[in-house]
Design a protein around this motif. Sequence first.
Motif, PDB file in Angstrom:
ATOM      1  N   ILE A 252       0.844  -1.207   0.000  1.00 23.69           N
ATOM      2  CA  ILE A 252       0.000   0.000   0.000  1.00 23.69           C
ATOM      3  C   ILE A 252       0.875   1.252   0.000  1.00 23.69           C
ATOM      4  O   ILE A 252       0.594   2.233  -0.689  1.00 23.69           O
ATOM      5  CB  ILE A 252      -0.960  -0.033   1.204  1.00 23.69           C
TER       6      ILE A 252
ATOM      7  N   GLN B 220       1.957   1.929  -3.402  1.00 22.59           N
ATOM      8  CA  GLN B 220       0.857   2.465  -4.217  1.00 22.59           C
ATOM      9  C   GLN B 220       0.609   3.928  -3.883  1.00 22.59           C
ATOM     10  O   GLN B 220       0.340   4.736  -4.765  1.00 22.59           O
ATOM     11  CB  GLN B 220      -0.435   1.666  -3.970  1.00 22.59           C
TER      12      GLN B 220
ATOM     13  N   ASP C 102      -4.948  -2.390 -11.182  1.00 28.81           N
ATOM     14  CA  ASP C 102      -4.437  -3.240 -10.099  1.00 28.81           C
ATOM     15  C   ASP C 102      -4.331  -2.444  -8.811  1.00 28.81           C
ATOM     16  O   ASP C 102      -3.238  -2.273  -8.249  1.00 28.81           O
ATOM     17  CB  ASP C 102      -3.081  -3.827 -10.508  1.00 28.81           C
ATOM     18  N   CYS C 103      -5.486  -1.983  -8.330  1.00 27.44           N
ATOM     19  CA  CYS C 103      -5.467  -1.079  -7.173  1.00 27.44           C
ATOM     20  C   CYS C 103      -6.872  -1.024  -6.588  1.00 27.44           C
ATOM     21  O   CYS C 103      -7.765  -0.401  -7.173  1.00 27.44           O
ATOM     22  CB  CYS C 103      -5.024   0.321  -7.653  1.00 27.44           C
TER      23      CYS C 103
ATOM     24  N   LEU D 265      -4.546  -1.563  -2.035  1.00 32.04           N
ATOM     25  CA  LEU D 265      -3.782  -2.799  -2.194  1.00 32.04           C
ATOM     26  C   LEU D 265      -3.917  -3.272  -3.645  1.00 32.04           C
ATOM     27  O   LEU D 265      -5.006  -3.249  -4.210  1.00 32.04           O
ATOM     28  CB  LEU D 265      -4.305  -3.894  -1.252  1.00 32.04           C
ATOM     29  N   PRO D 266      -2.821  -3.699  -4.270  1.00 24.53           N
ATOM     30  CA  PRO D 266      -2.956  -4.294  -5.600  1.00 24.53           C
ATOM     31  C   PRO D 266      -3.917  -5.489  -5.552  1.00 24.53           C
ATOM     32  O   PRO D 266      -3.761  -6.372  -4.695  1.00 24.53           O
ATOM     33  CB  PRO D 266      -1.525  -4.738  -5.931  1.00 24.53           C
TER      34      PRO D 266
ATOM     35  N   MET E  30      -2.738  -9.055  -5.415  1.00 26.02           N
ATOM     36  CA  MET E  30      -2.403  -9.728  -4.162  1.00 26.02           C
ATOM     37  C   MET E  30      -3.633 -10.403  -3.544  1.00 26.02           C
ATOM     38  O   MET E  30      -3.551 -10.920  -2.425  1.00 26.02           O
ATOM     39  CB  MET E  30      -1.775  -8.729  -3.178  1.00 26.02           C
TER      40      MET E  30
ATOM     41  N   ARG F  56      -7.444 -12.840  -4.343  1.00 25.55           N
ATOM     42  CA  ARG F  56      -7.776 -14.210  -4.757  1.00 25.55           C
ATOM     43  C   ARG F  56      -8.864 -14.171  -5.824  1.00 25.55           C
ATOM     44  O   ARG F  56      -9.712 -13.301  -5.821  1.00 25.55           O
ATOM     45  CB  ARG F  56      -8.380 -14.989  -3.578  1.00 25.55           C
TER      46      ARG F  56
ATOM     47  N   GLU G 143     -11.277 -11.098  -5.319  1.00 27.37           N
ATOM     48  CA  GLU G 143     -11.539 -10.642  -3.951  1.00 27.37           C
ATOM     49  C   GLU G 143     -10.265  -9.981  -3.452  1.00 27.37           C
ATOM     50  O   GLU G 143      -9.177 -10.588  -3.470  1.00 27.37           O
ATOM     51  CB  GLU G 143     -11.891 -11.864  -3.087  1.00 27.37           C
TER      52      GLU G 143
ATOM     53  N   GLY H 107      -7.293  -8.828  -1.230  1.00 26.62           N
ATOM     54  CA  GLY H 107      -6.617  -9.579  -0.179  1.00 26.62           C
ATOM     55  C   GLY H 107      -6.583  -8.896   1.168  1.00 26.62           C
ATOM     56  O   GLY H 107      -6.038  -9.455   2.132  1.00 26.62           O
ATOM     57  N   TYR H 108      -7.156  -7.678   1.267  1.00 30.04           N
ATOM     58  CA  TYR H 108      -7.105  -6.984   2.557  1.00 30.04           C
ATOM     59  C   TYR H 108      -8.457  -7.065   3.275  1.00 30.04           C
ATOM     60  O   TYR H 108      -8.523  -7.533   4.410  1.00 30.04           O
ATOM     61  CB  TYR H 108      -6.671  -5.535   2.337  1.00 30.04           C
TER      62      TYR H 108
END
Lengths: 348, 348, 348
Positions: B302, B305, C46-47, C53-54, C57, C59, C66, C68-69
């Motif tokens: 993060i 980013q 990708d954000c 979060l990308p 990262m 699923r 979904e 990942g955070y």
Amino acid sequence: MSFLRNAWYPLCWSAEVGEGLASHRVLGERVVVYRRTDGTIAALEDCCPHKFLPLSMGRRHGDRIECGYHGMTFDCTGRCTSIPGQEVIPATAAVRSYPMAERLGLAWIWMGAAEKADESLLVDLPQYHDPAWKAVHGASLYNAANYLNLIDNLLDPSHVTFVHGSTLATPGGRDVPVQSEKTDAGVTVWRWILDSPPIPVFAKTGHFKGNADRWHYYMFTPPSNCIIDFGSGEPGALTEETRSQGLQIYACHFITPVDDENCIDHWLHVRNFRIDDPVLDAQLNADLAGAFNEDKAILEAIQEQERRYPERRQIRLAIDGGPNRMRMMMRKLIEAEEQAAAGTSTAA
Amino acid sequence: MSFLRNAWYPLCWSAEVGEGLASHRVLGERVVVYRRTDGTIAALEDCCPHKFLPLSMGRRHGDRIECGYHGMTFDCTGRCTSIPGQEVIPATAAVRSYPMAERLGLAWIWMGAAEKADESLLVDLPQYHDPAWKAVHGASLYNAANYLNLIDNLLDPSHVTFVHGSTLATPGGRDVPVQSEKTDAGVTVWRWILDSPPIPVFAKTGHFKGNADRWHYYMFTPPSNCIIDFGSGEPGALTEETRSQGLQIYACHFITPVDDENCIDHWLHVRNFRIDDPVLDAQLNADLAGAFNEDKAILEAIQEQERRYPERRQIRLAIDGGPNRMRMMMRKLIEAEEQAAAGTSTAA
Amino acid sequence: MSFLRNAWYPLCWSAEVGEGLASHRVLGERVVVYRRTDGTIAALEDCCPHKFLPLSMGRRHGDRIECGYHGMTFDCTGRCTSIPGQEVIPATAAVRSYPMAERLGLAWIWMGAAEKADESLLVDLPQYHDPAWKAVHGASLYNAANYLNLIDNLLDPSHVTFVHGSTLATPGGRDVPVQSEKTDAGVTVWRWILDSPPIPVFAKTGHFKGNADRWHYYMFTPPSNCIIDFGSGEPGALTEETRSQGLQIYACHFITPVDDENCIDHWLHVRNFRIDDPVLDAQLNADLAGAFNEDKAILEAIQEQERRYPERRQIRLAIDGGPNRMRMMMRKLIEAEEQAAAGTSTAA
């Protein structure tokens, strides 16, 4: 940061300049250096004017360099002599060339107006050439530090007590006052420490049974040459005038300012004792290398702090007299040069 | 970025402070820390006012530090007590000193006005000192992430389902709502998850045959202290008031903001079960270390980013209540401090 | 720097896109790419809009990702389909999706307005699909260089003599003039070199006893596609129209501008001789890889020089006709796009 331009700067050791194209950086500029077929040194801006490829990535044809990308060829004056695919060579097809000289085992570059280059302005040390003395080349020590901070250090006998206890100092020197003066050539800082234990590098030589007198003369000449004359004699035996009868060493530091935050210390020593003893050559240089690496650790830590705290101002101490004179001298020289340049362009 | 200054920040573990000079960074400032001969901790600005050499590169003489470059010596209050080569010590020859305290196994530094330092403001956890509980120190986990992003994470039960499936979560927690409130001391976020499979760290202990009730209380106190109280009991057996009769763990995170983009999470746990079992000490800490490294990977991604997209604004979700309260509280505290400082300087 | 946005850019090889979430950067944007269950390719920003979060990262759940955070879930259009802990999904909970296509063994991304994406605009090379020819994928060569500098290189037959002497050039080519023209599709640069020794890659094949004629057609189409058609025949045997009766190679370079200072050259070759010889496949690709790494060394050195000397202006040579046409074409396309975008926003 401004640099003094009409001055000789050491670039590398003479022995390092050969047939190959070597790239160096000085005052932030990239320079390609090579030895001409006649044995003299050529130096050109290391940047082809076409696509900016470093010319050092090209090839030599005789004394000319052919760029490694499109074959533009430049002679030693920086003039373009051929461009593949076209007949006419535009006036802009040129790179800067730099006057070069050799002295004291080093190759020197003149960074200012070529017509002002004058070999009589090169620093010299007569003992370097004197067969009664021994000159021993040291190394090129890279410091991630501004070159003036290194010169501060080389005009500063006070730090020796705290930084070089195992080589160049004894505790007795701690409070011996330091004197400094502006000379015609530059700045000199000196002190004598009388009748005290010899410093480790002299103690190791076994010349002294008891105490010794010792002297330190730190001599700076612009733009970046520092010679430290230090030595020892029996207590009461020597004066400033007769000191060469004692054990005497000139530790020379000729500094390349790579850019604002990096410099290279080309160092060597010249001495008047046991001049045919190669073991002592190596031992003294090992001791000196150890000491200069102690300085490097300090200077690089300071450089980091200056980057971290750009607005902080240093306090000035009594021991800073020599460094302050040096900085004032450099400031005036650089300002004078910039004013002269401004005057020239106004006149033109 | 502004930081709250009149506050205690953890610097390192108490056990790490000894005779030697250690350098730490906090709120962007470099601090040298050492243990006085009387056993208390001294902390000074790690920057000699002369040439900015870190004092941590110097030497101790008793409780004083001698700078490693020119021997300026400072006492524990930051006052200069001697300067080699001169008698007069100028008023500017001083470095800042910082109040220090010790609690919960950590050394804490007060970054604001020294006269406001008050040990009663130190965070505490009574169970840490209670012989019926076991405190186990974890580690100092470096995160290349802003400390408030880490605190967001530590006030956020929602991420556990998605990040810590192998240690601290079960899928059942996914949609259980989270509650948050501002307290006198800080911000608390909590939820209970009833009658569901125990999370892996409790399942491993073998205390539960079937389902369990579990609770999570995430408690933040300024400037950077997070304590997560979590535990489990038989379904229906416990309430908020009686929960210490179940298996309870306090996972504590005391955070050093190194600068805007880096922080160190000093973490430990305190628990009320199998307190004489060193194998469990190690196993729980290994599980926790695994989980906190999962967070580190996310927080560092993060941070990258945020650097890449400085103008992008985050959207807010329902689960952000706790973090948002924390950020508002911190913003108000910092603004109040800055206004007080501005008022003081206007008055003066 | 501005980029042309309404255009297809290569992102990676088709074979690299599978079930997993892969992160790529193009025009400075981070994109997550994966193959849907129906075999087509999805690409999303990708954000995660929550904490950035990308998504790479996270699923996959079917064709959805979904985070990942906190488990925010997005479908292939970038629409958020669920947020744990809340019922209402705000309109801002969305990420950008990108049209994707596959051709010539590569996955292509459309960086502009999705409604303008048109697969008929994809670059093609009929011989790639022709069973009488052999297409051999090369590699993805990372260059720490601006993509236009790489395209300069790929529209520049002149450098071959100086850079690729062991593979693609003979000294005879040095002064043979180069022609260039703007075509409907882009820019073409070409020259024929008649009755001279074959270049090393053709000499190795053993097809020529003595001299050969050879041609080079360098063809650029926006935004970043370069195809070099080169080949050889017996002296006097072939013309532009009949050249495919000789040995002919299309060296294709499809370039991903990662950002201003980095690009990836996805290269492959297609040839019309010894198409069933896998040893030749490997040998030719090894020769080409060697040559392209020679270019990489030059382009990366130039990138460093451009960073070092931001104000220096290149001089222009006769050989720069093709690159100059390309840069003018790109400038006009980008300006037209920006004006259209400004017009749209004014109208709206």
